[in-house]
Design an enzyme around this catalytic site. Structure first.
Site, PDB file in Angstrom:
ATOM      1  N   ASP A  30       0.864  -1.185   0.000  1.00  0.00           N
ATOM      2  CA  ASP A  30       0.000   0.000   0.000  1.00  0.00           C
ATOM      3  C   ASP A  30       0.891   1.221   0.000  1.00  0.00           C
ATOM      4  OD1 ASP A  30      -1.995   2.081   0.933  1.00  0.00           O
ATOM      5  OD2 ASP A  30      -3.265   0.303   1.033  1.00  0.00           O
ATOM      6  N   THR A 119     -13.566  -2.147  -8.896  1.00  0.00           N
ATOM      7  CA  THR A 119     -14.694  -1.996  -9.822  1.00  0.00           C
ATOM      8  C   THR A 119     -14.303  -0.990 -10.903  1.00  0.00           C
ATOM      9  OG1 THR A 119     -16.192  -2.422  -7.992  1.00  0.00           O
ATOM     10  CG2 THR A 119     -17.141  -1.391  -9.951  1.00  0.00           C
ATOM     11  N   GLU A 149     -15.332  -7.913  -7.285  1.00  0.00           N
ATOM     12  CA  GLU A 149     -15.558  -8.263  -5.875  1.00  0.00           C
ATOM     13  C   GLU A 149     -16.996  -7.930  -5.489  1.00  0.00           C
ATOM     14  OE1 GLU A 149     -13.486  -9.741  -3.426  1.00  0.00           O
ATOM     15  OE2 GLU A 149     -15.533  -9.764  -2.698  1.00  0.00           O
ATOM     16  N   LEU A 151     -18.150  -8.474  -2.128  1.00  0.00           N
ATOM     17  CA  LEU A 151     -18.308  -8.454  -0.675  1.00  0.00           C
ATOM     18  C   LEU A 151     -19.087  -7.224  -0.227  1.00  0.00           C
ATOM     19  CD1 LEU A 151     -16.335  -6.151   0.808  1.00  0.00           C
ATOM     20  CD2 LEU A 151     -14.571  -7.761   0.186  1.00  0.00           C
ATOM     21  N   CYS A 258     -19.699   2.122  -2.638  1.00  0.00           N
ATOM     22  CA  CYS A 258     -19.979   1.445  -3.916  1.00  0.00           C
ATOM     23  C   CYS A 258     -21.238   1.918  -4.633  1.00  0.00           C
ATOM     24  CB  CYS A 258     -20.038  -0.056  -3.691  1.00  0.00           C
ATOM     25  SG  CYS A 258     -18.425  -0.728  -3.272  1.00  0.00           S
TER      26      CYS A 258
HETATM   27  P1  NAD Z   1     -10.168   1.578  -0.010  1.00  0.00           P
HETATM   28  O1  NAD Z   1     -10.167   3.037  -0.246  1.00  0.00           O
HETATM   29  O2  NAD Z   1     -10.648   1.051   1.311  1.00  0.00           O
HETATM   30  O3  NAD Z   1      -8.697   0.990  -0.232  1.00  0.00           O
HETATM   31  C1  NAD Z   1      -7.893   1.311  -1.317  1.00  0.00           C
HETATM   32  C2  NAD Z   1      -6.455   1.208  -0.864  1.00  0.00           C
HETATM   33  O4  NAD Z   1      -5.594   1.293  -2.000  1.00  0.00           O
HETATM   34  C3  NAD Z   1      -6.021   2.321   0.091  1.00  0.00           C
HETATM   35  O5  NAD Z   1      -5.468   1.768   1.257  1.00  0.00           O
HETATM   36  C4  NAD Z   1      -4.962   3.094  -0.709  1.00  0.00           C
HETATM   37  O6  NAD Z   1      -3.946   3.661   0.090  1.00  0.00           O
HETATM   38  C5  NAD Z   1      -4.424   1.979  -1.593  1.00  0.00           C
HETATM   39  N1  NAD Z   1      -3.647   2.410  -2.773  1.00  0.00           N
HETATM   40  C6  NAD Z   1      -3.859   3.463  -3.598  1.00  0.00           C
HETATM   41  N2  NAD Z   1      -2.911   3.500  -4.570  1.00  0.00           N
HETATM   42  C7  NAD Z   1      -2.108   2.430  -4.358  1.00  0.00           C
HETATM   43  C8  NAD Z   1      -0.945   1.906  -5.020  1.00  0.00           C
HETATM   44  N3  NAD Z   1      -0.419   2.500  -6.086  1.00  0.00           N
HETATM   45  N4  NAD Z   1      -0.395   0.792  -4.523  1.00  0.00           N
HETATM   46  C9  NAD Z   1      -0.884   0.178  -3.440  1.00  0.00           C
HETATM   47  N5  NAD Z   1      -1.967   0.623  -2.770  1.00  0.00           N
HETATM   48  C10 NAD Z   1      -2.565   1.744  -3.217  1.00  0.00           C
HETATM   49  O7  NAD Z   1     -11.026   0.961  -1.197  1.00  0.00           O
HETATM   50  P2  NAD Z   1     -12.025  -0.303  -1.141  1.00  0.00           P
HETATM   51  O8  NAD Z   1     -13.284   0.063  -0.466  1.00  0.00           O
HETATM   52  O9  NAD Z   1     -11.268  -1.502  -0.718  1.00  0.00           O
HETATM   53  O10 NAD Z   1     -12.376  -0.435  -2.692  1.00  0.00           O
HETATM   54  C11 NAD Z   1     -11.427  -0.849  -3.637  1.00  0.00           C
HETATM   55  C12 NAD Z   1     -12.119  -1.177  -4.943  1.00  0.00           C
HETATM   56  O11 NAD Z   1     -12.999  -2.290  -4.755  1.00  0.00           O
HETATM   57  C13 NAD Z   1     -12.994  -0.066  -5.507  1.00  0.00           C
HETATM   58  O12 NAD Z   1     -12.955  -0.105  -6.892  1.00  0.00           O
HETATM   59  C14 NAD Z   1     -14.381  -0.432  -5.027  1.00  0.00           C
HETATM   60  O13 NAD Z   1     -15.403   0.063  -5.849  1.00  0.00           O
HETATM   61  C15 NAD Z   1     -14.336  -1.943  -5.100  1.00  0.00           C
HETATM   62  N6  NAD Z   1     -15.238  -2.620  -4.170  1.00  0.00           N
HETATM   63  C16 NAD Z   1     -15.380  -2.167  -2.900  1.00  0.00           C
HETATM   64  C17 NAD Z   1     -16.233  -2.846  -2.034  1.00  0.00           C
HETATM   65  C18 NAD Z   1     -16.454  -2.337  -0.635  1.00  0.00           C
HETATM   66  O14 NAD Z   1     -17.413  -2.773   0.001  1.00  0.00           O
HETATM   67  N7  NAD Z   1     -15.620  -1.473  -0.098  1.00  0.00           N
HETATM   68  C19 NAD Z   1     -16.927  -3.981  -2.460  1.00  0.00           C
HETATM   69  C20 NAD Z   1     -16.724  -4.435  -3.764  1.00  0.00           C
HETATM   70  C21 NAD Z   1     -15.869  -3.745  -4.621  1.00  0.00           C
END
Ligand code: NAD
Length: 436
Positions: A30, A119, A149, A151, A258
């Site tokens: 991260d 996504t 994903e 979840l 989302c």
């Molecule tokens: P989040 O914001 O919780 O986490 C994203 C992470 O990526 C952060 O910790 C950030 O620091 C890190 N990051 C950014 N650039 C980076 C890089 N170059 N290298 C490594 N890490 C880096 O996001 P999330 O809620 O986990 O969502 C992620 C994706 O999954 C999105 O596209 C979202 O739409 C999708 N998604 C989310 C959920 C949900 O419930 N949160 C469910 C399904 C899909």
């Protein structure tokens, strides 16, 4: 297998921990050093049921680093779980995904499969594959797989280990073989399809759920006008297996990281293709209005909130998570402050994130908010109470205490936490969603 995961947020960290639980060696990277430092100490930076325990249980198979080269260089499979937030025009911001793609290209030394869990709009997997292939430093093969994903925050571990399905979008048989190996110990149906369809499954699923929520919310609004009870209506509908009983709880609208952005992203994508996706447009509009429903109801009791003490129960967008992204509290509290209210707020886990999200805002009157770790103190001497999140702590509250502790026992419930009879017996002036 040797797996790397980019991003340790809700999706990345859960993917990493569940894959470690299934016996894979996982290295997480991260850009947020604070998160990585916490993870190294065995602490989860996010609140999610069972996550920290599972992380600690599998600590031998999990490593964390901010050094992306170390993470990617010899990984067999790299999952991308970075954010794709909404841009001003409603489209998905793919900067983080493309940054990871460039970092992967710069780092990998062996053939590998790159799996996009984030996504992303239809066609992004193709672009990421080209970006990596055009920039790799060695003579190696890289295939990109779409693996959306599904979840839900609050049940993320369960949703991953016991998922309803695993969708895999591939353009070559080798990628399918590797992905089947990754998921060989998951007892979950695997659906293999082309990449664009896999990307679309994610948007189509999320947007359908958002649509279902907006639909029942409109039915609830109509129930209030005609004197029906939306809970009875939802019960009657839910028994029909063609409809199902999930996502039929009416309330003050969906939030989270989302649904709001994924509905807007699909709407934007349709526009870009000269098509107006009317159902999704309606879901978005209904949701925006629904978030303001309690404020409108409050006008029955007070013309404005100047000098009034307002108790807020629940800040997060739903129970079971510390996430506040697009939560109704973020829309309503600034309105109340602007109108002169004195706010007393309670949330079991969301207070720190709420303070953080307010920190850089230009909202006036933030010093009029105080935070409490129990409901009694929060509702004490309040002129009105708003409920934004259906935490169990709130649902199980002894409602007689609203009457005992509040200055005026007016409770506006955006999540239908209490039975109407309960509130009537306690003599509370109570208004909820879709129930008169
Ligand atoms: P989040 O914001 O919780 O986490 C994203 C992470 O990526 C952060 O910790 C950030 O620091 C890190 N990051 C950014 N650039 C980076 C890089 N170059 N290298 C490594 N890490 C880096 O996001 P999330 O809620 O986990 O969502 C992620 C994706 O999954 C999105 O596209 C979202 O739409 C999708 N998604 C989310 C959920 C949900 O419930 N949160 C469910 C399904 C899909």
């Amino acid at each position: 297998m040797k797996i790397a995961v980019a991003g340790t947020g809700y999706v990345g960290l859960v993917t990493a921990v569940c894959n470690a639980e299934m016996g894979h060696d996982v290295i997480c990277t991260d850009i947020d050093k604070n998160k990585v430092d916490m993870l190294k100490r065995g602490i989860s930076p996010i609140f999610e049921q069972d996550l920290q325990e599972l992380m600690q249980k599998n600590s031998k198979r999990l490593t964390y680093t901010i050094d992306y080269k170390l993470a990617y260089k010899d990984a067999e499979v790299i999952f991308i779980g970075v954010g794709t937030p909404e841009k001003k025009d409603g489209s998905a911001n793919l900067t983080y995904v493309y940054n990871v793609a460039k970092q992967i290209a710069e780092s990998i030394e062996n053939n590998c499969i790159v799996v996009i869990k984030s996504t992303v709009p239809i066609g992004t997997n193709d672009k990421v594959e080209k970006l990596i292939q055009d920039n790799v430093k060695h003579d190696i093969a890289v295939h990109v797989v779409s693996n959306p994903e599904f979840l839900a925050q609050g049940t993320a571990i369960k949703d991953t280990l016991y998922a309803s399905r695993i969708v895999i979008g591939i353009e070559c048989e080798y990628a399918e073989k590797v992905m089947r190996e990754v998921y060989k110990d998951y007892d979950v149906p695997i659906l293999v399809m082309d990449r664009k369809s896999a990307e679309m499954v994610k948007y189509a699923s999320n947007d359908y759920l958002a649509l279902k929520i907006s639909y029942i919310n409109e039915i609830a609004n109509l129930c209030e006008l005609v004197g029906a009870n939306v809970e009875n209506v939802a019960l009657g509908m839910g028994y029909d297996s063609r409809i199902g009983n999930k996502f039929l709880n009416s309330g003050i609208g969906y939030g989270g990281s989302c649904f709001p952005k994924d509905t807007k992203a699909l709407h934007w994508l349709a526009n870009m293709n000269d098509y107006e996706i009317k159902t999704i447009k309606a879901a978005i509009e209904v949701n925006e209005q629904q978030k303001l429903k309690l404020i409108k109801k409050a006008k029955k009791y007070y013309d404005n909130f100047e000098g009034l003490t307002v108790a807020i129960l629940g800040l997060t967008f739903k129970p079971g998570t510390d996430d506040l992204r697009e939560a109704p509290s973020l829309v309503n509290i600034p309105i109340l402050l602007e109108d002169g209210a004195i706010i007393k707020a309670f949330d079991p886990v969301g207070v720190d994130n709420f303070k953080e999200s307010m920190k850089n805002s230009d909202i006036a009157g933030l010093d009029r908010i105080s935070y409490y770790d129990n409901i009694d103190e929060t509702v004490k001497d309040a002129d009105i109470c708003f409920i934004f999140t259906e935490w169990n702590e709130i649902k199980n509250y002894d409602v007689e205490k609203f009457g005992d502790l509040m200055k005026k026992a007016i409770v506006l419930d955006g999540r239908n936490c209490f039975k109407l009879s309960q509130m009537e017996n306690a003599n509370i002036e109570y208004s909820s969603i879709g129930r008169n």
